[in-house]
Design an enzyme around this catalytic site. Structure first.
Site, PDB file in Angstrom:
ATOM      1  N   ASP A   1      -2.337   8.484  -0.150  1.00 38.20           N
ATOM      2  CA  ASP A   1      -0.993   8.975   0.140  1.00 38.20           C
ATOM      3  C   ASP A   1      -0.409   9.655  -1.088  1.00 38.20           C
ATOM      4  O   ASP A   1       0.279  10.659  -0.997  1.00 38.20           O
ATOM      5  CB  ASP A   1      -0.073   7.828   0.527  1.00 38.20           C
TER       6      ASP A   1
ATOM      7  N   GLU B   1      -2.017  11.197  -3.574  1.00 42.00           N
ATOM      8  CA  GLU B   1      -2.603  12.532  -3.779  1.00 42.00           C
ATOM      9  C   GLU B   1      -2.006  13.531  -2.787  1.00 42.00           C
ATOM     10  O   GLU B   1      -1.703  14.665  -3.124  1.00 42.00           O
ATOM     11  CB  GLU B   1      -4.123  12.475  -3.591  1.00 42.00           C
TER      12      GLU B   1
ATOM     13  N   ASP C   1       0.946  13.375  -1.393  1.00 38.30           N
ATOM     14  CA  ASP C   1       2.315  13.704  -1.789  1.00 38.30           C
ATOM     15  C   ASP C   1       2.359  14.676  -2.956  1.00 38.30           C
ATOM     16  O   ASP C   1       3.228  15.538  -3.037  1.00 38.30           O
ATOM     17  CB  ASP C   1       3.083  12.431  -2.161  1.00 38.30           C
TER      18      ASP C   1
ATOM     19  N   LEU D   1      -5.935  -5.081  -5.783  1.00 33.27           N
ATOM     20  CA  LEU D   1      -6.853  -6.184  -6.017  1.00 33.27           C
ATOM     21  C   LEU D   1      -8.277  -5.703  -5.838  1.00 33.27           C
ATOM     22  O   LEU D   1      -8.548  -4.840  -5.011  1.00 33.27           O
ATOM     23  CB  LEU D   1      -6.597  -7.298  -4.998  1.00 33.27           C
TER      24      LEU D   1
ATOM     25  N   ASP E   1      -1.641  -7.958   6.225  1.00 34.34           N
ATOM     26  CA  ASP E   1      -1.974  -6.552   6.428  1.00 34.34           C
ATOM     27  C   ASP E   1      -0.725  -5.753   6.798  1.00 34.34           C
ATOM     28  O   ASP E   1      -0.504  -5.409   7.945  1.00 34.34           O
ATOM     29  CB  ASP E   1      -3.045  -6.444   7.517  1.00 34.34           C
TER      30      ASP E   1
ATOM     31  N   GLU F   1       4.811  -8.649   1.204  1.00 36.50           N
ATOM     32  CA  GLU F   1       4.329  -7.700   2.192  1.00 36.50           C
ATOM     33  C   GLU F   1       5.330  -7.590   3.336  1.00 36.50           C
ATOM     34  O   GLU F   1       5.785  -8.604   3.865  1.00 36.50           O
ATOM     35  CB  GLU F   1       2.992  -8.234   2.720  1.00 36.50           C
TER      36      GLU F   1
ATOM     37  N   TYR G   1       4.714 -13.223  -2.069  1.00 35.26           N
ATOM     38  CA  TYR G   1       3.544 -13.912  -2.625  1.00 35.26           C
ATOM     39  C   TYR G   1       3.352 -13.746  -4.132  1.00 35.26           C
ATOM     40  O   TYR G   1       2.301 -14.024  -4.654  1.00 35.26           O
ATOM     41  CB  TYR G   1       2.280 -13.490  -1.885  1.00 35.26           C
TER      42      TYR G   1
ATOM     43  N   CYS H   1      -7.637  19.318  34.421  1.00 39.97           N
ATOM     44  CA  CYS H   1      -6.968  18.035  34.640  1.00 39.97           C
ATOM     45  C   CYS H   1      -7.694  17.263  35.748  1.00 39.97           C
ATOM     46  O   CYS H   1      -7.917  17.814  36.833  1.00 39.97           O
ATOM     47  CB  CYS H   1      -5.509  18.275  35.032  1.00 39.97           C
TER      48      CYS H   1
ATOM     49  N   CYS I   1      -2.243  18.401  30.203  1.00 37.80           N
ATOM     50  CA  CYS I   1      -2.199  19.107  31.471  1.00 37.80           C
ATOM     51  C   CYS I   1      -0.810  19.749  31.504  1.00 37.80           C
ATOM     52  O   CYS I   1       0.203  19.053  31.474  1.00 37.80           O
ATOM     53  CB  CYS I   1      -2.363  18.144  32.635  1.00 37.80           C
TER      54      CYS I   1
HETATM   55  S1  IVH Z   1      -1.144 -10.157  -4.844  1.00 34.30           S
HETATM   56  C1  IVH Z   1      -1.678  -8.211  -8.886  1.00 34.30           C
HETATM   57  N1  IVH Z   1      -1.220 -11.462  -2.583  1.00 34.30           N
HETATM   58  O1  IVH Z   1      -2.980  -6.439  -0.968  1.00 34.30           O
HETATM   59  C2  IVH Z   1      -1.802  -8.777  -7.536  1.00 34.30           C
HETATM   60  N2  IVH Z   1      -1.432  -9.105  -2.496  1.00 34.30           N
HETATM   61  O2  IVH Z   1      -5.072  -4.895  -2.571  1.00 34.30           O
HETATM   62  C3  IVH Z   1      -0.859  -8.189  -6.587  1.00 34.30           C
HETATM   63  N3  IVH Z   1      -1.601  -8.199  -0.219  1.00 34.30           N
HETATM   64  O3  IVH Z   1      -0.977  -4.196  -2.721  1.00 34.30           O
HETATM   65  C4  IVH Z   1      -1.089  -8.461  -5.181  1.00 34.30           C
HETATM   66  N4  IVH Z   1      -1.481 -10.125   0.842  1.00 34.30           N
HETATM   67  O4  IVH Z   1      -0.064  -5.151  -0.550  1.00 34.30           O
HETATM   68  C5  IVH Z   1      -1.287 -10.263  -3.166  1.00 34.30           C
HETATM   69  N5  IVH Z   1      -1.231 -12.776  -0.669  1.00 34.30           N
HETATM   70  C6  IVH Z   1      -1.277 -11.575  -1.244  1.00 34.30           C
HETATM   71  C7  IVH Z   1      -1.416 -10.388  -0.492  1.00 34.30           C
HETATM   72  C8  IVH Z   1      -1.489  -9.161  -1.157  1.00 34.30           C
HETATM   73  C9  IVH Z   1      -1.585  -8.812   0.970  1.00 34.30           C
HETATM   74  C10 IVH Z   1      -1.740  -6.741  -0.400  1.00 34.30           C
HETATM   75  C11 IVH Z   1      -0.724  -6.122  -1.308  1.00 34.30           C
HETATM   76  C12 IVH Z   1      -1.476  -5.452  -2.402  1.00 34.30           C
HETATM   77  C13 IVH Z   1      -2.847  -5.342  -1.828  1.00 34.30           C
HETATM   78  C14 IVH Z   1      -3.856  -5.416  -2.949  1.00 34.30           C
END
Ligand code: IVH
Length: 666
Positions: A31, A33, A35, A81, A114, A170, A222, A403, A421
């Site tokens: 996204d 790149e 933008d 991650l 997600d 999230e 989180y 159609c 159609c």
């Molecule tokens: S921690 C430095 N915890 O996964 C660590 N991320 O690939 C920061 N995500 O951008 C993230 N569930 O959008 C963390 N329990 C969780 C998560 C989580 C979903 C997403 C988050 C992040 C992406 C990392």
């Protein structure tokens, strides 16, 4: 390369990326790149106004909108991650950490939600800012939208929170909300969201936070960051955060051994199927903040955390036939008919093939063994063909050109993936679909007519278009199978009563492509009556706030069709309401009558939405972009540079919020 050539090149590239992203659901660049390319194009187009092209990717509704959010730098970068896909890789991570730390440690295990990530800043216990991840360094300030999420506390509970801290999490759209939203979008002929993640991030980027408020987003937190956090452990901080009012998942737990981690993974791979929202894996984090600090970061991600991604569930089955469905708006959707197969707890017999491009890309033949996956999506999709077991090549699947319901040659709009159609006034499923939409509760609310009745009315030739509903007599209806005198009278009475439905809902009921309830409301308020709207040009339409080119083109096309104009004449004859009644618009004054006003920037006394409402209540018109017919710009802080420049060029005056409020005081 000259600047002009570069403009053309960027347009070509962006069209391609747009298509990959929106239509094929397989983005070819990030996204960010995207933008950056879009921004480069916007700047070049501003320098070379003679290169203006209504079909440029910069003219799409979305681009101008995202630009409106203020960009904010993250105090701590938002990293991603590292991913793992097997228990071996998880064990390697665990082993790396063990060797590095050379002391006891705990792993906090969490769900990987997600959705779309968000960073919230609290100062003195108040939510002061919510910023999207953006490129990791800076993101969009979406505070107004996040404020509408009920699970995000605006004020913290209890005491003992640091004077300032950040908390990340999230933003999600629960499955049930997602399904409802897509059903509504299907009814309105709008493009569906592929999965709850896209729906959540799309919603967060909406300009109108009152729409966001209705979308039912949720948020799990989180990760807490700051100078003086309450505890030394990540898990413990989250438990405190819960006390302060944040939504923290209660599946999160601490593990002391790799076997406990594996047990968590196994448990969650089962339990996640019963969760009301989508997850795509597990996140493992070293719990102690001191140990986290020692482990540190690579350029992209922390060394103290890792994600384990669940396998998308996949099955192999035989493709027997491809059939085609025609929707209310005429979109033709190919459907794969399969040998029934078990997949994540349900039996799958059909899968959507989306459009002609996807069929072509898969090179499908009847009789092929195909892979069916249920990823984050609700409708299973075909992701490939097992060509190794293709002993005999069946007939190649080719998208139809007529159609399947009425035989009319299909059309494909330039730049769109779908085939339509075009016979919208006589193709049976389109007519029946239009009638269903017309009588639905949010439209004319003639809900005594259900789908089966519509089917009968249509098949018996009693209703051939929506206007025929108003000529129905109880005597005609009583002779239909399973229809009593009482039900017949109810239908006629409900049709009579629908004459009181206000203009904006009548407009919505017509079922114009892309004109959902909100768009209909905006159009009704801006144009006031059907005659003015019918004669509006695309240019006048896009001047209305939140009306983009796609909608404008659909409206112009609808009214250009004589059959539709005849239909409106019949409905008008039947006594439906085709103008805004003054008591509906609750106009407090006429102070801004005839004025077209653009709102830009950030305000202190009132929110943007409040200013919008004030303009409308005082008879003014809210428009999205600056043109020579703009009366003035209600300008806040940090107004967009392109708007400012355009205003200067066209001599459109700027009015600040104090001046504006004084104007209304009169
Ligand atoms: S921690 C430095 N915890 O996964 C660590 N991320 O690939 C920061 N995500 O951008 C993230 N569930 O959008 C963390 N329990 C969780 C998560 C989580 C979903 C997403 C988050 C992040 C992406 C990392």
């Amino acid at each position: 390369m000259s600047a002009r050539e570069r403009i053309l090149q960027l347009r070509r590239e962006l069209h391609e990326h747009n298509h990959n992203y929106y239509v094929l659901n397989s983005p070819s660049i990030s996204d960010y790149e995207f933008d950056m390319l879009l921004r480069e194009l916007q700047e070049l187009e501003e320098q070379y106004p003679d290169m203006y092209d209504a079909a440029s990717p910069t003219q799409r509704v979305g681009s101008d909108i995202t630009k409106e959010f203020k960009q904010v730098a993250h105090k701590y970068p938002m990293l991603s991650l590292g991913n793992t896909y097997s228990k071996e890789e998880v064990a390697e991570f665990y082993e790396r950490v063990r060797r590095f730390l050379n002391e006891d440690f705990e792993i906090c295990c969490e769900l990987k939600f997600d959705g779309t990530s968000i960073s919230l800043t609290y100062a003195d216990g108040r939510l002061v800012r919510a910023v999207t991840r953006g490129d990791g360094e800076k993101g969009d300030d979406v505070t107004a939208n996040v404020r509408t999420i009920r699970t995000v506390p605006l004020l913290l509970h209890g005491a003992g929170y640091p004077a300032e801290f950040e908390i990340r999490g999230e933003v999600l759209m629960p499955w049930a909300v997602f399904e409802r939203l897509n059903e509504e979008r299907a009814r309105n002929g709008e493009q569906l969201f592929a999965n709850p993640r896209n729906a959540a991030s799309g919603t967060l980027k909406l300009q109108d936070s009152s729409v966001v408020a209705k979308r039912g987003l949720d948020a799990y937190l989180y990760f807490m960051l700051g100078e003086q956090l309450p505890a030394e452990g990540h898990y413990e901080n989250l438990q405190v955060a819960r006390q302060w009012g944040f939504k923290v998942s209660d599946t999160t737990c601490k593990c002391r051994t790799i076997d406990e981690v594996f047990a968590f993974i196994d448990r969650m791979d089962v339990e996640r199927k019963n969760l009301p929202f989508a997850t795509d894996g597990i996140v493992l984090k070293v719990n102690s903040l001191r140990q986290q600090k020692n482990l540190g970061y690579t350029a992209k991600s922390p060394r103290w955390a890792i994600a384990y991604k669940f396998q998308a569930e996949r099955a192999v089955t035989r493709l027997n036939e491809v059939t085609y469905q025609v929707g209310r708006t005429g979109v033709v959707t190919p459907v794969a008919n399969l040998d029934p197969v078990q997949l994540s707890g349900t039996v799958v017999k059909r899968a959507s093939l989306h459009n002609a491009d996807i069929i072509e890309k898969l090179d499908l033949h009847i009789g092929d063994m195909v892979y069916v996956e249920k990823g984050g999506e609700i409708i299973p999709k075909i992701t490939g063909v097992d060509t190794d077991v293709r002993f005999m090549l069946g007939e190649k699947v080719r998208f139809i050109d007529k159609c399947p319901e009425c035989g009319t040659p299909l059309v494909r709009v330039y730049g769109e993936a779908a085939h339509y159609c075009p016979n919208d006034t006589a193709c049976p499923p389109q007519i029946k679909g239009k009638i269903e939409h017309f009588v639905s509760r949010d439209a004319m609310n003639i809900d005594s007519i259900g789908p089966e009745t519509i089917e009968m009315l249509y098949n018996y030739g009693l209703v051939k278009n929506i206007a025929d509903i108003y000529t129905l007599k109880a005597e005609d209806l009583m002779f239909l199978p399973r229809m009593g005198a009482k039900s017949a009278e109810n239908i006629v009475a409900a049709a009579q009563a629908s004459r009181a439905v206000p203009f904006e809902r009548v407009l919505f009921a017509l079922g114009i492509r892309f004109v959902g309830a909100t768009v209909a409301k905006r159009l009704a308020r801006a144009f006031r009556d059907i005659d003015t709207l019918m004669d509006a040009t695309a240019e006048q339409l896009v001047a209305v706030d939140e009306i983009g080119e796609r909608i404008a083109a659909a409206v112009v096309m609808y009214f250009a069709n004589v059959k539709n104009r005849e239909l409106i004449a019949q409905l008008r004859e039947a006594g439906l309401c085709f103008e805004v009644k003054d008591d509906e618009s609750s106009s407090r004054s006429e102070l801004l009558k005839g004025k077209s006003i653009v709102i830009s920037g950030v305000f202190t006394h009132h929110s943007r939405d409040e200013y919008k409402a004030m303009i409308e209540e005082n008879g003014g018109k809210n428009v999205g972009s600056v043109s020579k017919s703009t009366s003035f710009i209600l300008a806040g802080e940090n107004m967009g540079p392109s708007k400012l420049e355009k205003a200067e060029k066209l001599g459109v005056p700027l009015v600040n919020e104090d001046e504006f409020l004084a104007m209304l005081e009169q």
